[in-house]
Design a protein around this motif. Structure first.
Motif, PDB file in Angstrom:
ATOM      1  N   ASN A  66       0.864  -1.180   0.000  1.00  0.00           N
ATOM      2  CA  ASN A  66       0.000   0.000   0.000  1.00  0.00           C
ATOM      3  C   ASN A  66       0.900   1.228   0.000  1.00  0.00           C
ATOM      4  O   ASN A  66       1.726   1.393   0.895  1.00  0.00           O
ATOM      5  CB  ASN A  66      -0.910   0.027   1.234  1.00  0.00           C
ATOM      6  CG  ASN A  66      -1.907  -1.106   1.228  1.00  0.00           C
ATOM      7  OD1 ASN A  66      -2.372  -1.499   0.176  1.00  0.00           O
ATOM      8  ND2 ASN A  66      -2.226  -1.655   2.377  1.00  0.00           N
ATOM      9  N   ILE A  67       0.719   2.082  -1.004  1.00  0.00           N
ATOM     10  CA  ILE A  67       1.536   3.295  -1.126  1.00  0.00           C
ATOM     11  C   ILE A  67       0.611   4.496  -1.025  1.00  0.00           C
ATOM     12  O   ILE A  67      -0.381   4.589  -1.737  1.00  0.00           O
ATOM     13  CB  ILE A  67       2.294   3.314  -2.473  1.00  0.00           C
ATOM     14  CG1 ILE A  67       3.214   2.097  -2.580  1.00  0.00           C
ATOM     15  CG2 ILE A  67       3.091   4.602  -2.609  1.00  0.00           C
ATOM     16  CD1 ILE A  67       3.874   1.937  -3.923  1.00  0.00           C
ATOM     17  N   ASN A  68       0.953   5.413  -0.131  1.00  0.00           N
ATOM     18  CA  ASN A  68       0.183   6.635   0.051  1.00  0.00           C
ATOM     19  C   ASN A  68       1.135   7.815  -0.162  1.00  0.00           C
ATOM     20  O   ASN A  68       2.139   7.923   0.529  1.00  0.00           O
ATOM     21  CB  ASN A  68      -0.429   6.674   1.465  1.00  0.00           C
ATOM     22  CG  ASN A  68      -1.313   7.875   1.666  1.00  0.00           C
ATOM     23  OD1 ASN A  68      -1.724   8.523   0.706  1.00  0.00           O
ATOM     24  ND2 ASN A  68      -1.602   8.193   2.907  1.00  0.00           N
ATOM     25  N   VAL A  69       0.808   8.658  -1.127  1.00  0.00           N
ATOM     26  CA  VAL A  69       1.670   9.800  -1.451  1.00  0.00           C
ATOM     27  C   VAL A  69       0.883  11.084  -1.208  1.00  0.00           C
ATOM     28  O   VAL A  69      -0.220  11.251  -1.710  1.00  0.00           O
ATOM     29  CB  VAL A  69       2.135   9.750  -2.930  1.00  0.00           C
ATOM     30  CG1 VAL A  69       2.990  10.961  -3.255  1.00  0.00           C
ATOM     31  CG2 VAL A  69       2.894   8.469  -3.207  1.00  0.00           C
ATOM     32  N   GLN A  70       1.464  11.971  -0.417  1.00  0.00           N
ATOM     33  CA  GLN A  70       0.873  13.293  -0.191  1.00  0.00           C
ATOM     34  C   GLN A  70       1.825  14.320  -0.791  1.00  0.00           C
ATOM     35  O   GLN A  70       2.944  14.490  -0.322  1.00  0.00           O
ATOM     36  CB  GLN A  70       0.696  13.567   1.302  1.00  0.00           C
ATOM     37  CG  GLN A  70      -0.279  12.636   1.975  1.00  0.00           C
ATOM     38  CD  GLN A  70      -0.340  12.874   3.474  1.00  0.00           C
ATOM     39  OE1 GLN A  70       0.352  13.735   3.997  1.00  0.00           O
ATOM     40  NE2 GLN A  70      -1.160  12.107   4.152  1.00  0.00           N
ATOM     41  N   THR A  71       1.353  14.974  -1.838  1.00  0.00           N
ATOM     42  CA  THR A  71       2.202  15.974  -2.481  1.00  0.00           C
ATOM     43  C   THR A  71       2.181  17.260  -1.669  1.00  0.00           C
ATOM     44  O   THR A  71       1.216  17.554  -0.971  1.00  0.00           O
ATOM     45  CB  THR A  71       1.721  16.260  -3.915  1.00  0.00           C
ATOM     46  OG1 THR A  71       0.368  16.718  -3.860  1.00  0.00           O
ATOM     47  CG2 THR A  71       1.806  15.025  -4.780  1.00  0.00           C
TER      48      THR A  71
END
Length: 184
Positions: free
Chosen positions: A142-147
């Motif tokens: 599971n990958i969560n990216v917050q720009t």
């Protein structure tokens, strides 16, 4: 008849000019900027993949069994062989009781006990097909990216304007004149 004559002579005026040119300098300083790009926040959660290998049947096929299972197997085989031995001896006893009716009973019993059954030939150490069971539970990621938005601050600098006005001054190089004469 004599006429009166009028003579007029003029001298033009000459004007001299002193001209100082104006001076203008315009400079535009570059804008003051500061740009910052914070790094993105990346969170990764992984669940490991699981491989389960059950080779119990394959080990059994080649004779590799646990001590408890081995003891159970040998006890069962021993019990079976004892029962076979009891049955054989009972059968031989019956044959010996009927020796009066069957004269070749002793020869038949001797023949059965003299020649053992032929040994089984073959390869016993190869496990059967499909005896190793594989089970795979797939890994999960599971990958969560917050720009992050860039932070930009810009300041426009005003132009630098320097101006020295010009100057014009005049002076007379030759003054004008008029001369009038009468001639009779």
């Amino acid at each position: 008849m004599n006429f009166l004559q009028l003579q007029i002579r003029t001298t033009d005026a000459e004007l001299g000019l002193n001209i100082e040119k104006p001076n203008q300098v315009i400079r535009q300083p570059k804008a003051t900027q500061h740009i910052e790009q914070p790094a993105a926040i990346v969170e990764m959660h992984t669940t490991r993949g699981v491989v389960e290998i059950d080779s119990t049947q394959a080990r059994r096929d080649v004779g590799m069994i646990s001590p408890l299972e081995s003891a159970s197997k040998y006890a069962s085989t021993g019990r079976q062989k004892v029962m076979q031995g009891i049955a054989r001896r009972a059968s031989e006893g019956r044959q010996m009781m009927d020796i009066a009716h069957n004269s070749d009973a002793i020869a038949s019993i001797a023949k059965k006990n003299t020649f053992p059954t032929p040994a089984k030939l073959g390869i016993d150490f190869i496990p059967s097909i499909g005896s190793v069971k594989l089970d795979y539970t797939q890994a999960k990621v599971n990958i969560n990216v917050q720009t992050q938005n860039p932070k930009i601050s810009a300041q426009v600098n005003k132009p630098i304007h320097e101006y020295t006005p010009g100057n014009v001054s005049g002076h007379m190089l030759q003054n004008p004149s008029i001369e009038i004469d009468f001639i009779v």
